[in-house]
Write a protein that holds these residues in place. Sequence first.
Motif, PDB file in Angstrom:
ATOM      1  N   SER A 196      13.313   4.472  16.103  1.00  0.00           N
ATOM      2  CA  SER A 196      12.891   5.872  16.070  1.00  0.00           C
ATOM      3  C   SER A 196      13.102   6.439  14.672  1.00  0.00           C
ATOM      4  O   SER A 196      14.120   6.187  14.032  1.00  0.00           O
ATOM      5  N   TYR A 197      12.093   7.172  14.174  1.00  0.00           N
ATOM      6  CA  TYR A 197      12.164   7.777  12.847  1.00  0.00           C
ATOM      7  C   TYR A 197      11.916   9.275  12.982  1.00  0.00           C
ATOM      8  O   TYR A 197      11.005   9.697  13.693  1.00  0.00           O
ATOM      9  N   THR A 198      12.717  10.077  12.276  1.00  0.00           N
ATOM     10  CA  THR A 198      12.542  11.527  12.317  1.00  0.00           C
ATOM     11  C   THR A 198      12.043  12.029  10.967  1.00  0.00           C
ATOM     12  O   THR A 198      12.118  11.325   9.958  1.00  0.00           O
ATOM     13  N   ASN A 199      11.514  13.260  10.966  1.00  0.00           N
ATOM     14  CA  ASN A 199      11.062  13.926   9.746  1.00  0.00           C
ATOM     15  C   ASN A 199      10.056  13.084   8.966  1.00  0.00           C
ATOM     16  O   ASN A 199      10.187  12.871   7.764  1.00  0.00           O
ATOM     17  N   CYS A 200       9.059  12.582   9.681  1.00  0.00           N
ATOM     18  CA  CYS A 200       8.045  11.756   9.030  1.00  0.00           C
ATOM     19  C   CYS A 200       6.665  12.128   9.558  1.00  0.00           C
ATOM     20  O   CYS A 200       6.506  13.047  10.359  1.00  0.00           O
ATOM     21  N   PHE A 201       5.658  11.409   9.075  1.00  0.00           N
ATOM     22  CA  PHE A 201       4.269  11.669   9.458  1.00  0.00           C
ATOM     23  C   PHE A 201       3.484  10.388   9.233  1.00  0.00           C
ATOM     24  O   PHE A 201       3.929   9.494   8.497  1.00  0.00           O
ATOM     25  N   SER A 202       2.329  10.286   9.867  1.00  0.00           N
ATOM     26  CA  SER A 202       1.526   9.069   9.753  1.00  0.00           C
ATOM     27  C   SER A 202       0.598   9.154   8.545  1.00  0.00           C
ATOM     28  O   SER A 202       0.312  10.249   8.027  1.00  0.00           O
ATOM     29  N   GLY A 203       0.107   7.999   8.105  1.00  0.00           N
ATOM     30  CA  GLY A 203      -0.833   7.961   6.987  1.00  0.00           C
ATOM     31  C   GLY A 203      -2.099   8.735   7.273  1.00  0.00           C
ATOM     32  O   GLY A 203      -2.619   9.445   6.405  1.00  0.00           O
ATOM     33  N   SER A 204      -2.620   8.622   8.499  1.00  0.00           N
ATOM     34  CA  SER A 204      -3.863   9.328   8.825  1.00  0.00           C
ATOM     35  C   SER A 204      -3.642  10.836   8.864  1.00  0.00           C
ATOM     36  O   SER A 204      -4.559  11.611   8.571  1.00  0.00           O
ATOM     37  N   THR A 205      -2.408  11.281   9.198  1.00  0.00           N
ATOM     38  CA  THR A 205      -2.087  12.711   9.161  1.00  0.00           C
ATOM     39  C   THR A 205      -2.177  13.244   7.730  1.00  0.00           C
ATOM     40  O   THR A 205      -2.710  14.330   7.491  1.00  0.00           O
TER      41      THR A 205
ATOM     42  N   ARG B 118       5.184  -1.219   8.878  1.00  0.00           N
ATOM     43  CA  ARG B 118       3.780  -1.289   8.448  1.00  0.00           C
ATOM     44  C   ARG B 118       3.571  -0.734   7.054  1.00  0.00           C
ATOM     45  O   ARG B 118       2.950  -1.358   6.203  1.00  0.00           O
ATOM     46  N   SER B 119       4.070   0.478   6.823  1.00  0.00           N
ATOM     47  CA  SER B 119       3.842   1.110   5.526  1.00  0.00           C
ATOM     48  C   SER B 119       4.610   0.405   4.417  1.00  0.00           C
ATOM     49  O   SER B 119       4.113   0.282   3.294  1.00  0.00           O
ATOM     50  N   ALA B 120       5.815  -0.079   4.716  1.00  0.00           N
ATOM     51  CA  ALA B 120       6.610  -0.787   3.708  1.00  0.00           C
ATOM     52  C   ALA B 120       5.948  -2.100   3.319  1.00  0.00           C
ATOM     53  O   ALA B 120       5.900  -2.470   2.138  1.00  0.00           O
ATOM     54  N   ASP B 121       5.398  -2.828   4.313  1.00  0.00           N
ATOM     55  CA  ASP B 121       4.692  -4.088   4.032  1.00  0.00           C
ATOM     56  C   ASP B 121       3.471  -3.850   3.144  1.00  0.00           C
ATOM     57  O   ASP B 121       3.199  -4.626   2.222  1.00  0.00           O
ATOM     58  N   ALA B 122       2.721  -2.785   3.420  1.00  0.00           N
ATOM     59  CA  ALA B 122       1.528  -2.478   2.628  1.00  0.00           C
ATOM     60  C   ALA B 122       1.905  -2.164   1.182  1.00  0.00           C
ATOM     61  O   ALA B 122       1.255  -2.616   0.238  1.00  0.00           O
ATOM     62  N   LEU B 123       2.966  -1.391   1.004  1.00  0.00           N
ATOM     63  CA  LEU B 123       3.408  -1.040  -0.347  1.00  0.00           C
ATOM     64  C   LEU B 123       3.840  -2.279  -1.117  1.00  0.00           C
ATOM     65  O   LEU B 123       3.581  -2.407  -2.314  1.00  0.00           O
ATOM     66  N   ARG B 124       4.455  -3.218  -0.408  1.00  0.00           N
ATOM     67  CA  ARG B 124       4.984  -4.419  -1.054  1.00  0.00           C
ATOM     68  C   ARG B 124       3.886  -5.434  -1.352  1.00  0.00           C
ATOM     69  O   ARG B 124       3.893  -6.079  -2.405  1.00  0.00           O
TER      70      ARG B 124
ATOM     71  N   ASP C 174      -4.428   4.628   5.632  1.00  0.00           N
ATOM     72  CA  ASP C 174      -5.027   5.692   6.446  1.00  0.00           C
ATOM     73  C   ASP C 174      -4.990   5.221   7.895  1.00  0.00           C
ATOM     74  O   ASP C 174      -5.980   4.767   8.453  1.00  0.00           O
ATOM     75  N   ASP C 175      -3.817   5.317   8.502  1.00  0.00           N
ATOM     76  CA  ASP C 175      -3.575   4.689   9.799  1.00  0.00           C
ATOM     77  C   ASP C 175      -2.575   5.535  10.571  1.00  0.00           C
ATOM     78  O   ASP C 175      -1.594   6.015  10.006  1.00  0.00           O
ATOM     79  N   SER C 176      -2.809   5.693  11.868  1.00  0.00           N
ATOM     80  CA  SER C 176      -1.921   6.530  12.689  1.00  0.00           C
ATOM     81  C   SER C 176      -0.609   5.829  13.029  1.00  0.00           C
ATOM     82  O   SER C 176       0.307   6.451  13.564  1.00  0.00           O
ATOM     83  N   THR C 177      -0.496   4.523  12.725  1.00  0.00           N
ATOM     84  CA  THR C 177       0.746   3.801  13.035  1.00  0.00           C
ATOM     85  C   THR C 177       1.564   3.491  11.780  1.00  0.00           C
ATOM     86  O   THR C 177       2.646   2.924  11.880  1.00  0.00           O
ATOM     87  N   ALA C 178       1.042   3.842  10.592  1.00  0.00           N
ATOM     88  CA  ALA C 178       1.794   3.655   9.348  1.00  0.00           C
ATOM     89  C   ALA C 178       2.532   4.954   9.035  1.00  0.00           C
ATOM     90  O   ALA C 178       1.915   6.013   8.950  1.00  0.00           O
ATOM     91  N   LEU C 179       3.844   4.879   8.879  1.00  0.00           N
ATOM     92  CA  LEU C 179       4.671   6.085   8.768  1.00  0.00           C
ATOM     93  C   LEU C 179       5.171   6.306   7.341  1.00  0.00           C
ATOM     94  O   LEU C 179       5.498   5.354   6.626  1.00  0.00           O
ATOM     95  N   TYR C 180       5.242   7.585   6.968  1.00  0.00           N
ATOM     96  CA  TYR C 180       5.711   7.984   5.638  1.00  0.00           C
ATOM     97  C   TYR C 180       6.592   9.217   5.774  1.00  0.00           C
ATOM     98  O   TYR C 180       6.578   9.913   6.791  1.00  0.00           O
ATOM     99  N   SER C 181       7.365   9.513   4.710  1.00  0.00           N
ATOM    100  CA  SER C 181       8.124  10.760   4.658  1.00  0.00           C
ATOM    101  C   SER C 181       8.162  11.235   3.215  1.00  0.00           C
ATOM    102  O   SER C 181       7.739  10.519   2.300  1.00  0.00           O
TER     103      SER C 181
END
Length: 361
Positions: free
Chosen positions: A162-171, A207-213, A223-230
Amino acid sequence: MGTGSEDKSVLKEGFLVKRGHVVHNWRVRWFVLKLDRLLYYKYESGKRNSCHRGTILLNNCIITCPYLEYENRPLVLKLQTTTSEEHFLEACMREERDEWATAIGAAVQKLNTNDAQTPSPPQDKSPTSLQLHNVNLSQVVDSMYDVHAGIRLCSHVEQGSSYTNCFSGSTVVDWLVFNKLALTRVDAVTLASTLLDEGSLRPIGIRSADALRNAALGEQFLDDSTALYSFSQSFHKRGSVKAEKSLSAVELSGKVVKRGYLLKQGHKVKNWKVRLFVLRVEPGFLHYYDPSKDDITPVGGISLRGCLVSALDDNGTPPGVKGKVQGNLFKIITQADTHYYIQAPTHKESMDWIKAIRQVT
Protein backbone atom coordinates in the motif's frame (compact mmCIF):
# COMPACT_ATOMS: atom_id res chain seq x y z
CA MET A 1 -17.87 -1.79 -25.81
CA GLY A 2 -18.02 -3.05 -29.35
CA THR A 3 -19.55 -1.53 -32.40
CA GLY A 4 -22.89 -2.68 -33.74
CA SER A 5 -22.58 -5.35 -36.38
CA GLU A 6 -26.23 -5.41 -37.47
CA ASP A 7 -26.76 -1.67 -38.00
CA LYS A 8 -23.98 -0.16 -40.10
CA SER A 9 -24.96 3.37 -39.06
CA VAL A 10 -23.86 2.57 -35.49
CA LEU A 11 -20.25 3.69 -35.01
CA LYS A 12 -19.93 2.69 -31.35
CA GLU A 13 -22.21 1.68 -28.49
CA GLY A 14 -21.90 0.90 -24.82
CA PHE A 15 -22.57 1.97 -21.23
CA LEU A 16 -21.59 5.41 -19.94
CA VAL A 17 -22.63 7.18 -16.75
CA LYS A 18 -24.38 10.49 -17.52
CA ARG A 19 -25.00 13.48 -15.27
CA GLY A 20 -28.62 14.61 -15.29
CA HIS A 21 -29.57 18.08 -16.58
CA VAL A 22 -32.20 19.06 -14.04
CA VAL A 23 -31.24 16.92 -11.06
CA HIS A 24 -27.45 16.59 -11.14
CA ASN A 25 -27.34 12.94 -10.24
CA TRP A 26 -25.42 10.31 -12.23
CA ARG A 27 -27.21 7.48 -14.06
CA VAL A 28 -25.99 4.66 -16.27
CA ARG A 29 -27.28 4.92 -19.84
CA TRP A 30 -26.73 2.89 -22.99
CA PHE A 31 -25.16 5.16 -25.62
CA VAL A 32 -25.32 4.67 -29.39
CA LEU A 33 -23.05 6.80 -31.59
CA LYS A 34 -24.37 7.43 -35.11
CA LEU A 35 -23.01 9.58 -37.94
CA ASP A 36 -24.50 12.85 -36.71
CA ARG A 37 -25.86 12.18 -33.23
CA LEU A 38 -25.37 10.40 -29.93
CA LEU A 39 -28.49 8.63 -28.63
CA TYR A 40 -28.89 7.41 -25.08
CA TYR A 41 -31.32 4.94 -23.55
CA LYS A 42 -32.35 3.50 -20.22
CA TYR A 43 -31.41 -0.19 -20.27
CA GLU A 44 -34.54 -2.09 -19.23
CA SER A 45 -35.57 -5.74 -19.06
CA GLY A 46 -32.39 -6.87 -20.78
CA LYS A 47 -33.11 -4.63 -23.77
CA ARG A 48 -30.47 -2.05 -24.65
CA ASN A 49 -32.60 0.36 -26.72
CA SER A 50 -35.91 -0.11 -24.93
CA CYS A 51 -36.38 3.39 -23.47
CA HIS A 52 -35.03 6.39 -25.38
CA ARG A 53 -33.92 9.14 -22.99
CA GLY A 54 -32.31 11.73 -25.24
CA THR A 55 -30.32 12.76 -28.29
CA ILE A 56 -27.12 14.84 -28.54
CA LEU A 57 -26.61 16.43 -31.97
CA LEU A 58 -22.93 16.35 -32.88
CA ASN A 59 -22.66 19.08 -35.54
CA ASN A 60 -19.97 21.51 -34.28
CA CYS A 61 -19.96 19.77 -30.89
CA ILE A 62 -16.91 20.62 -28.74
CA ILE A 63 -15.31 17.74 -26.81
CA THR A 64 -13.27 18.19 -23.63
CA CYS A 65 -11.36 15.03 -22.72
CA PRO A 66 -10.20 14.60 -20.04
CA TYR A 67 -12.61 16.70 -17.97
CA LEU A 68 -11.40 16.82 -14.38
CA GLU A 69 -13.79 19.18 -12.59
CA TYR A 70 -15.48 16.29 -10.74
CA GLU A 71 -13.08 15.30 -7.97
CA ASN A 72 -14.33 11.74 -7.50
CA ARG A 73 -14.94 11.10 -11.20
CA PRO A 74 -11.63 11.26 -13.09
CA LEU A 75 -12.92 9.47 -16.21
CA VAL A 76 -15.39 12.11 -17.46
CA LEU A 77 -15.55 13.72 -20.91
CA LYS A 78 -17.65 16.80 -21.68
CA LEU A 79 -19.66 17.51 -24.83
CA GLN A 80 -20.85 21.06 -25.58
CA THR A 81 -23.39 21.43 -28.38
CA THR A 82 -23.98 24.43 -30.67
CA THR A 83 -26.79 25.50 -28.31
CA SER A 84 -24.18 25.59 -25.45
CA GLU A 85 -25.85 22.60 -23.79
CA GLU A 86 -23.30 20.62 -21.78
CA HIS A 87 -23.30 16.85 -21.34
CA PHE A 88 -21.00 15.06 -18.87
CA LEU A 89 -20.29 11.38 -19.56
CA GLU A 90 -18.16 8.97 -17.52
CA ALA A 91 -16.55 5.73 -18.73
CA CYS A 92 -15.40 2.74 -16.69
CA MET A 93 -11.74 2.94 -17.82
CA ARG A 94 -9.43 5.63 -19.18
CA GLU A 95 -8.96 3.68 -22.42
CA GLU A 96 -12.72 3.42 -22.88
CA ARG A 97 -13.17 7.14 -22.20
CA ASP A 98 -10.49 8.01 -24.76
CA GLU A 99 -12.01 5.63 -27.35
CA TRP A 100 -15.38 7.38 -26.97
CA ALA A 101 -13.75 10.81 -27.28
CA THR A 102 -11.87 9.72 -30.42
CA ALA A 103 -14.96 8.16 -32.03
CA ILE A 104 -17.17 11.18 -31.27
CA GLY A 105 -14.40 13.56 -32.40
CA ALA A 106 -14.04 11.73 -35.71
CA ALA A 107 -17.82 11.93 -36.29
CA VAL A 108 -17.80 15.68 -35.51
CA GLN A 109 -14.84 16.29 -37.81
CA LYS A 110 -16.52 14.41 -40.65
CA LEU A 111 -19.70 16.45 -40.20
CA ASN A 112 -17.71 19.70 -40.28
CA THR A 113 -15.77 18.60 -43.36
CA ASN A 114 -18.95 17.67 -45.20
CA ASP A 115 -20.52 21.05 -44.46
CA ALA A 116 -18.32 23.67 -46.12
CA GLN A 117 -20.40 26.48 -44.62
CA THR A 118 -19.83 25.27 -41.09
CA PRO A 119 -17.08 27.15 -39.23
CA SER A 120 -14.54 25.17 -37.23
CA PRO A 121 -15.33 24.69 -33.54
CA PRO A 122 -13.90 27.56 -31.48
CA GLN A 123 -10.60 26.75 -29.82
CA ASP A 124 -10.12 27.66 -26.18
CA LYS A 125 -7.31 30.20 -26.12
CA SER A 126 -7.08 30.52 -22.38
CA PRO A 127 -4.41 33.02 -21.30
CA THR A 128 -3.32 30.57 -18.61
CA SER A 129 -2.19 28.06 -21.26
CA LEU A 130 1.56 27.52 -21.40
CA GLN A 131 3.37 27.03 -24.69
CA LEU A 132 5.18 23.69 -24.86
CA HIS A 133 8.40 25.20 -26.17
CA ASN A 134 8.60 27.67 -23.28
CA VAL A 135 7.39 25.76 -20.22
CA ASN A 136 8.38 27.02 -16.80
CA LEU A 137 8.95 23.74 -14.94
CA SER A 138 8.80 25.22 -11.45
CA GLN A 139 5.47 26.85 -12.37
CA VAL A 140 4.15 23.50 -13.60
CA VAL A 141 5.18 21.75 -10.37
CA ASP A 142 3.68 24.53 -8.22
CA SER A 143 0.40 24.18 -10.15
CA MET A 144 0.42 20.40 -9.73
CA TYR A 145 1.05 20.85 -6.02
CA ASP A 146 -1.68 23.47 -5.50
CA VAL A 147 -3.95 22.35 -2.65
CA HIS A 148 -7.16 23.35 -4.47
CA ALA A 149 -6.55 22.79 -8.21
CA GLY A 150 -3.55 20.48 -8.20
CA ILE A 151 -3.26 16.74 -8.59
CA ARG A 152 -5.24 14.89 -5.97
CA LEU A 153 -3.21 12.68 -3.65
CA CYS A 154 -4.57 9.18 -3.15
CA SER A 155 -3.77 5.83 -1.62
CA HIS A 156 -2.96 3.05 -4.09
CA VAL A 157 -2.18 -0.63 -3.78
CA GLU A 158 0.32 -2.41 -6.02
CA GLN A 159 1.02 -6.13 -5.76
CA GLY A 160 -0.05 -6.26 -2.12
CA SER A 161 1.89 -3.16 -1.00
CA SER A 162 0.00 0.00 0.00
CA TYR A 163 1.27 3.47 -0.95
CA THR A 164 -0.09 6.79 0.33
CA ASN A 165 0.14 10.35 -1.01
CA CYS A 166 0.69 9.28 -4.60
CA PHE A 167 -1.00 9.31 -8.00
CA SER A 168 -0.93 7.28 -11.20
CA GLY A 169 0.91 8.18 -14.40
CA SER A 170 -2.34 8.51 -16.35
CA THR A 171 -3.66 10.91 -13.66
CA VAL A 172 -0.65 13.17 -14.27
CA VAL A 173 -1.12 13.05 -18.05
CA ASP A 174 -4.87 13.76 -17.74
CA TRP A 175 -4.15 16.72 -15.46
CA LEU A 176 -1.49 18.24 -17.75
CA VAL A 177 -3.76 17.96 -20.82
CA PHE A 178 -6.86 19.26 -19.03
CA ASN A 179 -4.96 22.29 -17.71
CA LYS A 180 -3.50 22.95 -21.19
CA LEU A 181 0.07 22.55 -20.00
CA ALA A 182 0.41 20.01 -22.79
CA LEU A 183 -1.49 19.77 -26.07
CA THR A 184 -1.49 15.97 -26.40
CA ARG A 185 -0.88 12.95 -24.21
CA VAL A 186 2.49 12.43 -25.92
CA ASP A 187 3.50 16.01 -25.05
CA ALA A 188 2.31 15.44 -21.48
CA VAL A 189 4.47 12.29 -21.15
CA THR A 190 7.48 14.28 -22.41
CA LEU A 191 6.82 17.02 -19.85
CA ALA A 192 6.28 14.50 -17.02
CA SER A 193 9.49 12.69 -18.02
CA THR A 194 11.37 15.98 -17.64
CA LEU A 195 9.87 16.50 -14.17
CA LEU A 196 10.87 12.94 -13.30
CA ASP A 197 14.39 13.48 -14.66
CA GLU A 198 14.92 16.64 -12.62
CA GLY A 199 13.59 15.04 -9.43
CA SER A 200 10.31 16.93 -8.97
CA LEU A 201 8.44 13.63 -9.32
CA ARG A 202 9.64 10.24 -8.16
CA PRO A 203 8.53 6.68 -8.96
CA ILE A 204 6.63 4.71 -6.32
CA GLY A 205 6.31 0.94 -6.55
CA ILE A 206 7.61 -1.64 -9.00
CA ARG A 207 6.19 -0.60 -12.40
CA SER A 208 7.26 3.02 -12.40
CA ALA A 209 10.67 2.27 -10.85
CA ASP A 210 11.38 -0.42 -13.48
CA ALA A 211 10.48 1.99 -16.30
CA LEU A 212 12.76 4.69 -14.91
CA ARG A 213 15.61 2.21 -14.60
CA ASN A 214 15.25 0.32 -17.88
CA ALA A 215 13.32 2.39 -20.45
CA ALA A 216 14.81 4.65 -23.10
CA LEU A 217 14.86 8.40 -22.47
CA GLY A 218 11.39 9.83 -23.11
CA GLU A 219 9.74 6.51 -22.23
CA GLN A 220 10.66 6.52 -18.57
CA PHE A 221 7.37 8.07 -17.46
CA LEU A 222 4.36 5.77 -17.97
CA ASP A 223 0.93 7.03 -19.06
CA ASP A 224 -0.63 4.16 -17.15
CA SER A 225 -3.20 3.84 -14.36
CA THR A 226 -1.09 1.18 -12.59
CA ALA A 227 2.24 3.08 -12.60
CA LEU A 228 2.52 5.13 -9.40
CA TYR A 229 4.37 8.38 -8.69
CA SER A 230 4.62 10.98 -5.92
CA PHE A 231 6.11 14.41 -5.39
CA SER A 232 9.73 14.67 -4.35
CA GLN A 233 10.30 14.31 -0.60
CA SER A 234 11.67 17.86 -0.60
CA PHE A 235 8.06 19.11 -0.76
CA HIS A 236 6.22 19.75 2.48
CA LYS A 237 3.26 17.50 3.21
CA ARG A 238 0.11 18.83 1.55
CA GLY A 239 -3.21 17.32 2.57
CA SER A 240 -1.57 13.98 3.24
CA VAL A 241 -3.69 10.90 2.74
CA LYS A 242 -3.65 8.20 5.38
CA ALA A 243 -4.01 4.60 4.31
CA GLU A 244 -7.54 3.42 5.03
CA LYS A 245 -7.83 0.33 7.18
CA SER A 246 -10.97 -1.73 6.73
CA LEU A 247 -12.20 -5.30 6.72
CA SER A 248 -12.10 -5.28 2.93
CA ALA A 249 -8.53 -3.93 2.70
CA VAL A 250 -7.08 -7.37 1.91
CA GLU A 251 -9.64 -8.30 -0.73
CA LEU A 252 -9.27 -4.85 -2.37
CA SER A 253 -5.46 -5.14 -2.48
CA GLY A 254 -5.32 -7.45 -5.48
CA LYS A 255 -4.19 -6.34 -8.94
CA VAL A 256 -7.07 -5.15 -11.16
CA VAL A 257 -7.22 -7.26 -14.34
CA LYS A 258 -10.62 -6.27 -15.77
CA ARG A 259 -13.25 -3.54 -15.35
CA GLY A 260 -16.59 -3.00 -17.04
CA TYR A 261 -20.32 -2.34 -16.76
CA LEU A 262 -22.54 -5.42 -16.43
CA LEU A 263 -26.12 -6.04 -15.26
CA LYS A 264 -26.67 -7.96 -12.03
CA GLN A 265 -29.81 -9.52 -10.60
CA GLY A 266 -30.48 -8.50 -7.00
CA HIS A 267 -30.58 -11.14 -4.26
CA LYS A 268 -33.59 -9.88 -2.29
CA VAL A 269 -35.49 -7.78 -4.82
CA LYS A 270 -34.94 -9.67 -8.07
CA ASN A 271 -34.51 -6.60 -10.23
CA TRP A 272 -31.65 -5.97 -12.64
CA LYS A 273 -29.25 -3.06 -12.16
CA VAL A 274 -26.14 -1.92 -14.00
CA ARG A 275 -23.05 -2.22 -11.85
CA LEU A 276 -19.38 -1.44 -12.41
CA PHE A 277 -17.56 -4.76 -11.99
CA VAL A 278 -13.86 -4.91 -11.03
CA LEU A 279 -11.99 -8.22 -11.22
CA ARG A 280 -8.88 -8.58 -9.03
CA VAL A 281 -6.26 -11.30 -8.61
CA GLU A 282 -4.11 -12.26 -5.62
CA PRO A 283 -6.54 -12.46 -3.91
CA GLY A 284 -9.20 -13.31 -6.49
CA PHE A 285 -12.29 -11.14 -5.97
CA LEU A 286 -15.02 -9.74 -8.17
CA HIS A 287 -16.33 -6.50 -6.63
CA TYR A 288 -19.26 -4.49 -7.91
CA TYR A 289 -20.00 -0.80 -7.42
CA ASP A 290 -22.97 1.52 -7.86
CA PRO A 291 -21.89 3.73 -10.81
CA SER A 292 -24.20 6.54 -9.68
CA LYS A 293 -21.95 6.90 -6.60
CA ASP A 294 -18.25 6.01 -6.93
CA ASP A 295 -15.73 3.23 -7.55
CA ILE A 296 -14.17 3.55 -4.10
CA THR A 297 -16.62 1.64 -1.90
CA PRO A 298 -18.04 -1.58 -3.39
CA VAL A 299 -21.67 -2.46 -2.70
CA GLY A 300 -20.69 -6.13 -2.80
CA GLY A 301 -17.93 -8.60 -3.52
CA ILE A 302 -17.57 -12.22 -4.59
CA SER A 303 -14.65 -14.33 -3.39
CA LEU A 304 -13.65 -16.36 -6.43
CA ARG A 305 -11.76 -19.10 -4.59
CA GLY A 306 -13.37 -22.39 -5.61
CA CYS A 307 -16.30 -20.73 -7.38
CA LEU A 308 -17.93 -22.01 -10.57
CA VAL A 309 -18.77 -19.76 -13.52
CA SER A 310 -20.78 -20.80 -16.55
CA ALA A 311 -22.71 -19.34 -19.47
CA LEU A 312 -26.51 -19.69 -19.43
CA ASP A 313 -28.62 -20.79 -22.37
CA ASP A 314 -29.73 -17.94 -24.65
CA ASN A 315 -32.95 -19.76 -25.58
CA GLY A 316 -35.64 -18.45 -23.27
CA THR A 317 -35.27 -17.27 -19.69
CA PRO A 318 -32.99 -19.65 -17.72
CA PRO A 319 -34.03 -21.02 -14.30
CA GLY A 320 -33.22 -18.62 -11.45
CA VAL A 321 -33.49 -15.55 -13.68
CA LYS A 322 -36.46 -13.26 -13.00
CA GLY A 323 -38.16 -11.18 -15.68
CA LYS A 324 -37.88 -11.56 -19.43
CA VAL A 325 -34.11 -11.26 -19.39
CA GLN A 326 -32.27 -13.49 -21.81
CA GLY A 327 -29.09 -13.55 -23.84
CA ASN A 328 -25.45 -13.06 -22.80
CA LEU A 329 -26.12 -14.34 -19.29
CA PHE A 330 -23.71 -16.13 -17.00
CA LYS A 331 -23.87 -17.47 -13.47
CA ILE A 332 -21.32 -17.55 -10.63
CA ILE A 333 -21.78 -20.08 -7.83
CA THR A 334 -19.58 -19.50 -4.77
CA GLN A 335 -18.19 -22.10 -2.36
CA ALA A 336 -21.00 -21.08 0.03
CA ASP A 337 -23.51 -21.96 -2.75
CA THR A 338 -24.58 -18.35 -3.36
CA HIS A 339 -25.80 -17.86 -6.93
CA TYR A 340 -25.08 -14.62 -8.83
CA TYR A 341 -26.80 -13.96 -12.18
CA ILE A 342 -25.05 -11.47 -14.47
CA GLN A 343 -25.74 -10.20 -17.98
CA ALA A 344 -23.24 -8.65 -20.42
CA PRO A 345 -24.33 -6.31 -23.25
CA THR A 346 -22.87 -8.60 -25.93
CA HIS A 347 -22.05 -12.29 -26.37
CA LYS A 348 -18.34 -11.52 -26.78
CA GLU A 349 -18.20 -9.56 -23.52
CA SER A 350 -19.99 -12.38 -21.72
CA MET A 351 -17.39 -14.89 -23.00
CA ASP A 352 -14.52 -12.52 -22.14
CA TRP A 353 -15.74 -12.13 -18.56
CA ILE A 354 -16.26 -15.90 -18.11
CA LYS A 355 -12.73 -16.57 -19.41
CA ALA A 356 -11.18 -13.89 -17.17
CA ILE A 357 -13.01 -15.11 -14.05
CA ARG A 358 -12.04 -18.73 -14.71
CA GLN A 359 -8.37 -17.72 -14.91
CA VAL A 360 -8.66 -16.19 -11.44
CA THR A 361 -10.44 -19.16 -9.85
